[in-house]
Design a protein around this motif. Structure first.
Motif, mmCIF file in Angstrom:
data_model
loop_
_atom_site.group_PDB
_atom_site.id
_atom_site.type_symbol
_atom_site.label_atom_id
_atom_site.label_comp_id
_atom_site.label_asym_id
_atom_site.label_seq_id
_atom_site.Cartn_x
_atom_site.Cartn_y
_atom_site.Cartn_z
ATOM 1 N N LEU A 1 0.836 -1.201 0.000
ATOM 2 C CA LEU A 1 0.000 0.000 0.000
ATOM 3 C C LEU A 1 0.871 1.251 0.000
ATOM 4 O O LEU A 1 0.605 2.202 -0.746
ATOM 5 C CB LEU A 1 -0.928 0.013 1.217
ATOM 6 N N TYR A 2 1.910 1.253 0.813
ATOM 7 C CA TYR A 2 2.796 2.421 0.878
ATOM 8 C C TYR A 2 3.400 2.716 -0.495
ATOM 9 O O TYR A 2 3.470 3.880 -0.918
ATOM 10 C CB TYR A 2 3.898 2.183 1.903
ATOM 11 N N ALA A 3 3.801 1.661 -1.210
ATOM 12 C CA ALA A 3 4.405 1.851 -2.531
ATOM 13 C C ALA A 3 3.405 2.413 -3.533
ATOM 14 O O ALA A 3 3.795 3.053 -4.521
ATOM 15 C CB ALA A 3 4.964 0.519 -3.039
ATOM 16 N N ALA A 4 2.113 2.197 -3.297
ATOM 17 C CA ALA A 4 1.080 2.647 -4.240
ATOM 18 C C ALA A 4 0.473 3.991 -3.870
ATOM 19 O O ALA A 4 -0.400 4.496 -4.589
ATOM 20 C CB ALA A 4 -0.027 1.597 -4.315
ATOM 21 N N LEU A 5 0.911 4.611 -2.773
ATOM 22 C CA LEU A 5 0.250 5.811 -2.273
ATOM 23 C C LEU A 5 0.198 6.939 -3.297
ATOM 24 O O LEU A 5 -0.824 7.602 -3.460
ATOM 25 C CB LEU A 5 0.944 6.306 -0.995
ATOM 26 N N GLU A 6 1.301 7.193 -3.973
ATOM 27 C CA GLU A 6 1.319 8.313 -4.921
ATOM 28 C C GLU A 6 0.308 8.092 -6.031
ATOM 29 O O GLU A 6 -0.452 9.012 -6.392
ATOM 30 C CB GLU A 6 2.719 8.495 -5.505
ATOM 31 N N ASP A 7 0.276 6.877 -6.590
ATOM 32 C CA ASP A 7 -0.669 6.594 -7.668
ATOM 33 C C ASP A 7 -2.106 6.674 -7.176
ATOM 34 O O ASP A 7 -2.986 7.195 -7.881
ATOM 35 C CB ASP A 7 -0.403 5.208 -8.257
ATOM 36 N N LEU A 8 -2.376 6.190 -5.969
ATOM 37 C CA LEU A 8 -3.732 6.232 -5.427
ATOM 38 C C LEU A 8 -4.167 7.661 -5.117
ATOM 39 O O LEU A 8 -5.307 8.050 -5.362
ATOM 40 C CB LEU A 8 -3.813 5.372 -4.164
ATOM 41 N N THR A 9 -3.249 8.461 -4.592
ATOM 42 C CA THR A 9 -3.576 9.844 -4.251
ATOM 43 C C THR A 9 -3.914 10.660 -5.489
ATOM 44 O O THR A 9 -4.812 11.512 -5.467
ATOM 45 C CB THR A 9 -2.402 10.491 -3.502
ATOM 46 N N CYS A 10 -3.212 10.391 -6.585
ATOM 47 C CA CYS A 10 -3.414 11.158 -7.818
ATOM 48 C C CYS A 10 -4.487 10.564 -8.721
ATOM 49 O O CYS A 10 -4.786 11.125 -9.780
ATOM 50 C CB CYS A 10 -2.097 11.258 -8.582
ATOM 51 N N ALA A 11 -5.071 9.442 -8.312
ATOM 52 C CA ALA A 11 -6.042 8.757 -9.174
ATOM 53 C C ALA A 11 -7.375 9.483 -9.251
ATOM 54 O O ALA A 11 -8.147 9.264 -10.187
ATOM 55 C CB ALA A 11 -6.266 7.330 -8.669
ATOM 56 N N ALA A 12 -7.675 10.346 -8.269
ATOM 57 C CA ALA A 12 -8.985 10.997 -8.222
ATOM 58 C C ALA A 12 -8.849 12.410 -7.690
ATOM 59 O O ALA A 12 -7.911 12.738 -6.954
ATOM 60 C CB ALA A 12 -9.935 10.201 -7.329
ATOM 61 N N ALA A 13 -9.811 13.255 -8.049
ATOM 62 C CA ALA A 13 -9.824 14.621 -7.526
ATOM 63 C C ALA A 13 -10.043 14.625 -6.017
ATOM 64 O O ALA A 13 -9.513 15.485 -5.304
ATOM 65 C CB ALA A 13 -10.929 15.422 -8.213
ATOM 66 N N ARG A 14 -10.803 13.638 -5.536
ATOM 67 C CA ARG A 14 -11.096 13.553 -4.101
ATOM 68 C C ARG A 14 -11.236 12.085 -3.707
ATOM 69 O O ARG A 14 -11.907 11.308 -4.408
ATOM 70 C CB ARG A 14 -12.406 14.290 -3.801
ATOM 71 N N SER A 15 -10.589 11.697 -2.618
ATOM 72 C CA SER A 15 -10.772 10.356 -2.077
ATOM 73 C C SER A 15 -10.741 10.421 -0.565
ATOM 74 O O SER A 15 -10.043 11.264 0.015
ATOM 75 C CB SER A 15 -9.708 9.383 -2.606
ATOM 76 N N ARG A 16 -11.506 9.552 0.080
ATOM 77 C CA ARG A 16 -11.535 9.524 1.536
ATOM 78 C C ARG A 16 -12.161 8.223 2.028
ATOM 79 O O ARG A 16 -12.707 7.451 1.235
ATOM 80 C CB ARG A 16 -12.287 10.722 2.114
ATOM 81 N N GLY A 17 -12.081 8.002 3.328
ATOM 82 C CA GLY A 17 -12.688 6.819 3.920
ATOM 83 C C GLY A 17 -11.859 6.269 5.055
ATOM 84 O O GLY A 17 -11.050 6.962 5.660
ATOM 85 N N ARG A 18 -12.066 5.007 5.346
ATOM 86 C CA ARG A 18 -11.366 4.329 6.437
ATOM 87 C C ARG A 18 -10.724 3.062 5.887
ATOM 88 O O ARG A 18 -11.242 2.433 4.961
ATOM 89 C CB ARG A 18 -12.324 4.005 7.583
ATOM 90 N N PHE A 19 -9.594 2.670 6.512
ATOM 91 C CA PHE A 19 -8.924 1.470 6.012
ATOM 92 C C PHE A 19 -8.210 0.746 7.134
ATOM 93 O O PHE A 19 -8.055 1.244 8.250
ATOM 94 C CB PHE A 19 -7.980 1.816 4.853
ATOM 95 N N TRP A 20 -7.718 -0.476 6.793
ATOM 96 C CA TRP A 20 -7.215 -1.436 7.771
ATOM 97 C C TRP A 20 -5.870 -1.966 7.285
ATOM 98 O O TRP A 20 -5.777 -2.512 6.188
ATOM 99 C CB TRP A 20 -8.255 -2.551 7.884
ATOM 100 N N LEU A 21 -4.842 -1.761 8.112
ATOM 101 C CA LEU A 21 -3.513 -2.288 7.820
ATOM 102 C C LEU A 21 -3.285 -3.568 8.610
ATOM 103 O O LEU A 21 -3.599 -3.628 9.806
ATOM 104 C CB LEU A 21 -2.435 -1.278 8.188
ATOM 105 N N ALA A 22 -2.705 -4.569 7.955
ATOM 106 C CA ALA A 22 -2.517 -5.866 8.595
ATOM 107 C C ALA A 22 -1.652 -5.783 9.847
ATOM 108 O O ALA A 22 -1.877 -6.511 10.817
ATOM 109 C CB ALA A 22 -1.908 -6.852 7.595
ATOM 110 N N ASP A 23 -0.643 -4.890 9.843
ATOM 111 C CA ASP A 23 0.253 -4.814 11.001
ATOM 112 C C ASP A 23 -0.283 -3.920 12.107
ATOM 113 O O ASP A 23 0.349 -3.785 13.155
ATOM 114 C CB ASP A 23 1.640 -4.329 10.559
ATOM 115 N N ARG A 24 -1.456 -3.313 11.904
ATOM 116 C CA ARG A 24 -2.097 -2.465 12.919
ATOM 117 C C ARG A 24 -3.559 -2.908 13.056
ATOM 118 O O ARG A 24 -4.477 -2.159 12.704
ATOM 119 C CB ARG A 24 -2.007 -0.984 12.528
ATOM 120 N N PRO A 25 -3.802 -4.099 13.567
ATOM 121 C CA PRO A 25 -5.140 -4.695 13.505
ATOM 122 C C PRO A 25 -6.194 -3.984 14.333
ATOM 123 O O PRO A 25 -7.384 -4.154 14.072
ATOM 124 C CB PRO A 25 -4.912 -6.127 14.020
#
Length: 385
Positions: free
Chosen positions: A257-281
């Protein structure tokens, strides 16, 4: 026995677009008799004070300056706002007081200040004035407020885009500027998809002013913004504007996910929500992106991570949202992200998001093993213990 004096109805009207905001104020003055408008101009705060003006439909009523507090124009606004509203309430002259916020002031903080004075003041409406033709320019503007002369304090690190989205996503009413000839169907679709909980009212139709007297629930508004139970956009595709609402019940691999952050951030004019990282359960993480910038932060624990006795202290909106996402094994832990943009590459975005989840083999190793995955988000969050 004496009866308590009626509370003065107070409404907030804000917005970065000064022209749209002034048009909205004019609309209220001419459609709600007995309206008074209070405005603090922060543009001259560099000289040590904030200009306060009061006006009604006939023109200026009074003006004055209030000194800065802690070298902060917004702090001065907070200190002066309620005393001035109480003074207006004591006159018994007005049916509605409208607080016109300065350009970059956000409505949520001011709503809380006004609502706290509930013995004399009644917060009845919160609105943002918008010129739909400026939706994309504001959303794409990652400039610091300080660089464009809109900072409210020397320490103000907000950007134009993140300020704009908070201004339009918090209120229950949006005033659409009259004469927005340059706005097309895509602009209106973008605004509609980003603000599912708001009434969008065209100025000049006689509906905006009365809407400011309809009432405002401060707690419900806060819940709509909290990542754990936010009222997020729904799937949509109209006039070239698409919203992808992405739900999954498997955690992210933190490194992918960290490696994809730039592409995900620039993929849309606006994005938001909640998410779950495996190492922070146990940590519910908030995703908030606009203008090419991303904010990731902890929003507290997942409900499933709390002891049962603590659930009674959780707001009902939070419990309802958790119930809708509940998984027999993970509880409310989930991925719920939304991406909204003209020209959104929906298929490519789905593929990228899904590639960041744990694989079947990684998932099968179990939660104990997940905690030993690389802690790639330590630069955003407190290090994993």
């Amino acid at each position: 026995m004496s009866l308590a004096a009626p509370r003065l109805p107070v409404a907030i009207v804000g917005g970065l677009c000064e022209g749209a905001r002034r048009a909205a104020i004019g609309d209220v003055l001419h459609t709600v008799p007995g309206t008074v408008v209070l405005h603090h101009d922060l543009s001259d705060a560099g000289h040590g004070s904030v200009l306060r003006t009061v006006r009604d439909v006939n023109g200026p009523v009074s003006s004055g300056r209030t000194p800065l507090v802690n070298d902060c124009a917004c702090c001065a606004l907070r200190e002066d706002l309620v005393p001035e509203l109480l003074r207006l309430a004591r006159t018994g002259t007005y049916r509605l007081a409208v607080v016109e916020l300065w350009d970059s002031v956000e409505p949520q903080a001011m709503a809380a200040v006004i609502a706290a004075e509930d013995e004399a003041l009644e917060l009845t409406g919160v609105a943002t004035a918008v010129d739909p033709s400026l939706m994309l320019p504001y959303l794409a503007n990652g400039d610091d407020l300080a660089d464009v002369g809109l900072a409210a304090a020397p320490t103000d690190q907000r950007t134009v885009s993140d300020t704009f989205v908070r201004q339009i996503e918090y209120p229950t009413v949006l005033a659409l500027a009259e004469g927005d000839d340059e706005a097309d169907e895509a602009d209106h679709a973008l605004l509609a998809q980003l603000t599912p909980g708001a009434r969008r009212l065209r100025l000049g139709a006689g509906t905006f002013g009365p809407a400011l007297l309809a009432g405002f629930d401060l707690a419900a508004a806060a819940a709509r913004q909290h990542p754990s139970c936010a009222l997020l956009p729904q799937e949509a595709d109209e006039h070239g504007v698409t919203t992808l609402a992405w739900h999954r019940d498997r955690p992210f691999h933190p490194q992918r996910l960290y490696a994809a952050l730039e592409d995900l951030t620039c993929a849309a004019a606006r994005s938001r929500g909640r998410f779950w990282l495996a190492d922070r359960p146990d940590t519910l993480l908030a995703w908030d992106a606009a203008g090419g910038a991303l904010c990731v932060e902890s929003a507290g624990p997942w409900l499933a991570a709390l002891p049962d006795a603590a659930w009674e202290m959780v707001p009902p909106e939070r419990r309802v949202a958790a119930a809708l996402d509940w998984h027999p094994e993970h509880g409310d832990r989930c991925q719920h992200l939304t991406f909204t943009s003209p020209g959104l590459d929906r298929d490519g975005l789905l593929e990228l998001l899904d590639s960041c989840l744990l694989t079947d083999a990684e998932y099968a190793t179990g939660r104990e093993a997940w905690q030993h995955l690389p802690h790639a988000f330590d630069e955003f969050l407190d290090p994993v213990a």
